[in-house]
Design a protein around this motif. Structure first.
Motif, short mmCIF file in Angstrom:
data_model
loop_
_atom_site.label_atom_id
_atom_site.label_comp_id
_atom_site.label_asym_id
_atom_site.label_seq_id
_atom_site.Cartn_x
_atom_site.Cartn_y
_atom_site.Cartn_z
N ILE A 166 0.79 -1.28 0.02
CA ILE A 166 -0.09 -0.03 0.09
C ILE A 166 0.71 1.31 0.01
O ILE A 166 0.42 2.13 -0.64
CB ILE A 166 -0.92 0.15 1.49
CG1 ILE A 166 -2.04 -1.18 1.13
CG2 ILE A 166 -1.68 1.19 1.33
CD1 ILE A 166 -2.83 -1.35 2.37
N VAL A 207 -6.36 -0.59 -4.86
CA VAL A 207 -5.48 -1.53 -4.79
C VAL A 207 -6.00 -2.84 -4.77
O VAL A 207 -6.98 -3.24 -4.12
CB VAL A 207 -4.60 -1.22 -3.24
CG1 VAL A 207 -3.60 -2.37 -3.20
CG2 VAL A 207 -4.20 0.01 -3.07
N ARG A 224 -8.25 3.04 -2.25
CA ARG A 224 -7.27 3.55 -1.39
C ARG A 224 -7.90 4.56 -0.23
O ARG A 224 -7.48 4.32 0.97
CB ARG A 224 -6.27 4.25 -2.15
CG ARG A 224 -5.18 4.74 -1.24
CD ARG A 224 -4.11 5.17 -2.12
NE ARG A 224 -3.41 4.45 -2.81
CZ ARG A 224 -2.60 3.72 -2.64
NH1 ARG A 224 -1.74 3.76 -1.56
NH2 ARG A 224 -1.98 2.89 -3.66
#
Length: 334
Positions: A71, A79, A155
């Motif tokens: 991340i 992601v 995200r």
């Protein structure tokens, strides 16, 4: 942009198949990052050979730390987490993004395994694959938990929920789900599919089941206290209860022997509950029979019973530790 993150530890056997499936997607991610968790088998070199960016961790820290590092190392608005032993169908990323783009309130989409393993290593692996496929397909739709093996998460949702707990090397997805479910909608779909190379030896699988069972009760208490909805069950509650009763019945038989209280009818107790275990999930039995035939279905249920014995014992030991451990340790676990 889509950032695809592959946590990796000694995955040379499957990593090439995994990454080639990513490169063959109908919607190729904007960046592909492999987080090498101190592998010793050349996994990082395979990823670099295929043109992926590699983040190398100096020491093995576990899958939660690897995902957190992934991340940190990426910038995409979404992601996509993919385990190094999973190869995606060509439309998996596109299908996950279609769901996220269609409904802005959905923060996480995760998928299911194919009914065929990535590499066929025998009957124990088929047991694992078919069990995983069935329980996930049973819960398709909006759910309260996520399995990160093949999952796309916005995200902004990841940042709002916080980092994965790096202290956990097992059940990290259960713990994270308890935080994620109260902040975002989660969708489980059978349009995001990957072939999985699962465990193929029974003893390591039972060892893993034991490790995962020990913290489940403390994590369940944590979920309740946070007000999160209960996660989906991988196993039938009726089956778990039947197995527990069968073990209790067997224990009664053993305890009766030294005192001369044994009676042949006592043997009927565990036998009845074992039969109840088999009948507790007829949909599972039918699914396995359709996939592999009646002989394999009988084998499947025998292995399933052994796995449940370890699960029930681990739950009992984990509960006992919670009750008898130091008060501050119990608070930390909860």
């Amino acid at each position: 942009m889509i950032s695809l993150v592959v946590p990796c530890y000694n995955a040379a056997r499957t990593l090439r198949l995994c990454l080639e499936s990513v490169l063959a997607q109908t919607r190729v991610p904007g960046e592909i990052v492999v987080v090498d968790d101190a592998s010793t088998d050349g996994s990082a070199e395979i990823a670099e050979e295929l043109g992926c960016r590699v983040v190398r961790l100096p020491e093995n820290r576990g899958v939660s730390a690897a995902r957190n590092a992934g991340i940190d190392a990426t910038t995409g608005e979404v992601v996509f987490f993919l385990d190094s032993d999973v190869a995606l169908r060509p439309d998996a990323v596109a299908n996950a993004m279609e769901i996220l783009e269609h409904d802005p309130e959905v923060g996480c989409v995760h998928g299911v395994y194919d009914t065929v393993p990535l590499i066929d290593d025998g009957p124990v692996e088929w047991y694992r694959i078919l069990h995983a496929v069935h329980w996930r397909r049973r819960h398709l739709g909006e759910v309260n938990s996520v399995v990160f093996a093949l999952a796309a998460v916005r995200r902004d949702v990841l940042l709002a929920v916080g980092r994965l707990d790096e202290r956990l090397r097992d059940c990290e997805d259960v713990e994270y789900s308890s935080r994620l479910a109260v902040r975002s909608r989660i969708v489980l779909t059978d349009t995001v599919v990957g072939r999985h190379d699962d465990g193929s030896r029974l003893l390591p699988i039972l060892t893993e089941q034991w490790r995962r069972a020990l913290p489940l009760i403390p994590l369940a208490l944590t979920t309740t206290r946070r007000g999160a909805a209960k996660p989906e069950h991988a196993n039938s509650p009726a089956g778990i209860l039947s197995c527990a009763l069968a073990l209790a019945g067997l224990g009664l038989v053993v305890l009766s022997l030294p005192f001369g209280l044994f009676h042949p009818l006592l043997l009927a107790l565990p036998a009845v509950f074992v039969a109840g275990f088999v009948l507790a999930d007829p949909e599972l039995v039918g699914f396995v029979r359709r996939q592999r035939g009646p002989v394999f279905a009988a084998y499947f249920m025998a292995v399933h019973l052994v796995v449940h014995v370890v699960l029930v014992t681990g739950l009992a030991v984990g509960s006992l530790r919670l009750l008898t451990g130091p008060r501050d340790s119990r608070a930390e676990a909860a």
